[in-house]
Design an enzyme around this catalytic site. Structure first.
Site, PDB file in Angstrom:
ATOM      1  N   ASN A 134      -6.778  -4.252   5.772  1.00 12.22           N
ATOM      2  CA  ASN A 134      -7.210  -3.314   6.802  1.00 12.22           C
ATOM      3  C   ASN A 134      -7.800  -4.000   8.031  1.00 12.22           C
ATOM      4  O   ASN A 134      -8.634  -3.438   8.743  1.00 12.22           O
ATOM      5  CB  ASN A 134      -8.197  -2.291   6.227  1.00 12.22           C
ATOM      6  CG  ASN A 134      -7.508  -0.986   5.876  1.00 12.22           C
ATOM      7  OD1 ASN A 134      -6.739  -0.446   6.677  1.00 12.22           O
ATOM      8  ND2 ASN A 134      -7.766  -0.468   4.680  1.00 12.22           N
ATOM      9  N   ASP A 165      -3.924  -4.869   1.051  1.00 11.85           N
ATOM     10  CA  ASP A 165      -4.227  -4.218   2.321  1.00 11.85           C
ATOM     11  C   ASP A 165      -5.626  -4.652   2.722  1.00 11.85           C
ATOM     12  O   ASP A 165      -6.612  -4.178   2.178  1.00 11.85           O
ATOM     13  CB  ASP A 165      -4.141  -2.697   2.146  1.00 11.85           C
ATOM     14  CG  ASP A 165      -4.486  -1.948   3.423  1.00 11.85           C
ATOM     15  OD1 ASP A 165      -4.751  -2.600   4.459  1.00 11.85           O
ATOM     16  OD2 ASP A 165      -4.516  -0.697   3.386  1.00 11.85           O
ATOM     17  N   GLU A 205      -3.844   1.664  -3.019  1.00 13.73           N
ATOM     18  CA  GLU A 205      -3.978   3.096  -2.720  1.00 13.73           C
ATOM     19  C   GLU A 205      -3.041   3.929  -3.603  1.00 13.73           C
ATOM     20  O   GLU A 205      -2.287   4.769  -3.121  1.00 13.73           O
ATOM     21  CB  GLU A 205      -3.739   3.370  -1.229  1.00 13.73           C
ATOM     22  CG  GLU A 205      -4.425   4.643  -0.782  1.00 13.73           C
ATOM     23  CD  GLU A 205      -4.392   4.879   0.732  1.00 13.73           C
ATOM     24  OE1 GLU A 205      -4.885   5.938   1.148  1.00 13.73           O
ATOM     25  OE2 GLU A 205      -3.881   4.017   1.476  1.00 13.73           O
ATOM     26  N   ASN A 253       0.881  -1.171   0.000  1.00 14.71           N
ATOM     27  CA  ASN A 253       0.000   0.000   0.000  1.00 14.71           C
ATOM     28  C   ASN A 253       0.914   1.214   0.000  1.00 14.71           C
ATOM     29  O   ASN A 253       1.558   1.530   1.002  1.00 14.71           O
ATOM     30  CB  ASN A 253      -0.905   0.013   1.236  1.00 14.71           C
ATOM     31  CG  ASN A 253      -1.788   1.256   1.275  1.00 14.71           C
ATOM     32  OD1 ASN A 253      -1.367   2.364   0.950  1.00 14.71           O
ATOM     33  ND2 ASN A 253      -3.037   1.088   1.700  1.00 14.71           N
ATOM     34  N   ASP A 280       2.746   4.784   5.106  1.00 14.90           N
ATOM     35  CA  ASP A 280       2.579   4.273   6.470  1.00 14.90           C
ATOM     36  C   ASP A 280       2.547   2.742   6.477  1.00 14.90           C
ATOM     37  O   ASP A 280       2.575   2.130   7.540  1.00 14.90           O
ATOM     38  CB  ASP A 280       1.341   4.858   7.158  1.00 14.90           C
ATOM     39  CG  ASP A 280       0.113   4.921   6.274  1.00 14.90           C
ATOM     40  OD1 ASP A 280       0.194   4.537   5.087  1.00 14.90           O
ATOM     41  OD2 ASP A 280      -0.944   5.372   6.753  1.00 14.90           O
ATOM     42  N   HIS A 281       2.502   2.129   5.290  1.00 11.82           N
ATOM     43  CA  HIS A 281       2.595   0.676   5.136  1.00 11.82           C
ATOM     44  C   HIS A 281       3.969   0.316   4.586  1.00 11.82           C
ATOM     45  O   HIS A 281       4.627   1.143   3.941  1.00 11.82           O
ATOM     46  CB  HIS A 281       1.547   0.162   4.156  1.00 11.82           C
ATOM     47  CG  HIS A 281       0.133   0.389   4.577  1.00 11.82           C
ATOM     48  ND1 HIS A 281      -0.694  -0.622   5.034  1.00 11.82           N
ATOM     49  CD2 HIS A 281      -0.623   1.525   4.560  1.00 11.82           C
ATOM     50  CE1 HIS A 281      -1.896  -0.125   5.292  1.00 11.82           C
ATOM     51  NE2 HIS A 281      -1.879   1.171   5.017  1.00 11.82           N
ATOM     52  N   TYR A 323      -7.751  -3.978  -2.075  1.00 11.46           N
ATOM     53  CA  TYR A 323      -7.641  -2.897  -1.094  1.00 11.46           C
ATOM     54  C   TYR A 323      -8.973  -2.781  -0.358  1.00 11.46           C
ATOM     55  O   TYR A 323      -9.915  -2.169  -0.834  1.00 11.46           O
ATOM     56  CB  TYR A 323      -7.279  -1.589  -1.808  1.00 11.46           C
ATOM     57  CG  TYR A 323      -7.195  -0.369  -0.916  1.00 11.46           C
ATOM     58  CD1 TYR A 323      -6.742  -0.451   0.389  1.00 11.46           C
ATOM     59  CD2 TYR A 323      -7.575   0.890  -1.408  1.00 11.46           C
ATOM     60  CE1 TYR A 323      -6.670   0.663   1.199  1.00 11.46           C
ATOM     61  CE2 TYR A 323      -7.504   2.020  -0.605  1.00 11.46           C
ATOM     62  CZ  TYR A 323      -7.047   1.903   0.700  1.00 11.46           C
ATOM     63  OH  TYR A 323      -6.975   3.021   1.494  1.00 11.46           O
TER      64      TYR A 323
END
Length: 264
Positions: free
Chosen positions: A153, A151, A38, A11, A254-255, A109
């Protein structure tokens, strides 16, 4: 004699904003295939040139302006571009391809789900649960050797977050999300490659919030990114790595990337 197939998933949180670290990663790790989530860019504005210069001449893009977006970039032939609208609203959250070795590769995603873990108070949370439910219906009928990456999540295990107790009511680790993801996993006996190679309760994170002043020192991570394989594909896996140092690169996502190697 078998050959090694190296597949990465990341991501990237805007491929154009972070193209420098994407190029650095591809140069250093040289995966055969990179799945991005993303990407935050329409297909016409995707920075194809960087990938083609590095030999990734097979591109399957599923973009959306400013939000979401997935892509598969490959050095080897890929075909049968397929997209599922598991969000049921046209958002660019999935793309899948067929590899010549017989493996299907699905790049997904999953929606983050907002901040309140309540379907009535927060429609985004309901959309996330419905998304995973639609994936489960698809999974039940999936009868090909398949690798599902992206991802998700959701951090499913207690050891997949820095504090199970403090995150029980935080979206991404709530019991209802974990139960939904577990139903998805059980629907086709998916093998969690991360935990196959790095067994629980060992530390294994893929995401750290931008809010932390020092992400490495506080280490409040979560394992939100996954690679799952049908049992026939999982048997081919020989290595799985989480590239944690990428979180400390200049202007990072951030991933961090996941990479699995298969003996094909």
């Amino acid at each position: 004699m078998s050959s090694i197939l190296k597949i990465a998933s990341w991501n990237i949180n805007s491929v154009r904003a972070r193209i420098d670290i994407v190029e650095k990663f591809l140069t250093e790790e040289s995966p055969d295939i990179l799945c991005l989530q993303e990407t935050k860019v329409i297909d016409g504005d995707f920075p194809e040139g960087v990938f083609r210069r590095l030999g990734y001449n097979h591109l399957v893009l599923c973009g959306q302006r400013m939000h979401h977006g997935v892509a598969i970039l490959s050095r080897i032939p890929i075909r049968e571009d397929r997209r599922h609208d598991w969000q049921d609203n046209g958002e660019a959250r999935h793309v899948g391809v067929q590899l010549d070795c017989g493996i299907r590769l699905e790049n997904v995603y999953v929606p983050a789900g907002g901040d309140i873990p309540d379907r009535e108070l927060n429609p985004k949370f309901g959309q996330k649960l419905d998304y995973i439910e639609r994936m489960t219906r698809w999974s039940e009928k999936c009868d090909q050797p398949t690798l599902l990456v992206g991802d998700f999540n959701v951090a499913p295990l207690e050891c997949d977050v820095w504090s199970h107790k403090q995150l029980l009511n935080v979206v991404s680790h709530t019991p209802i999300e974990v139960e939904s993801l577990d139903r998805l996993q059980q629907s086709n006996e998916w093998v969690d490659l991360g935990r196959q190679f790095h067994p629980a309760p060992g530390r294994l994170y893929t995401w750290w919030s931008y809010r932390a002043q020092d992400w490495a020192k506080s280490d409040r991570g979560r394992r939100l990114d996954h690679m799952w394989a049908t049992p026939d594909v999982a048997k081919l896996a020989i290595r799985h790595d989480v590239h944690e140092p990428c979180r400390g690169w200049v202007r990072p996502s951030d991933h961090v990337p996941l990479v699995t190697e298969f003996a094909i």
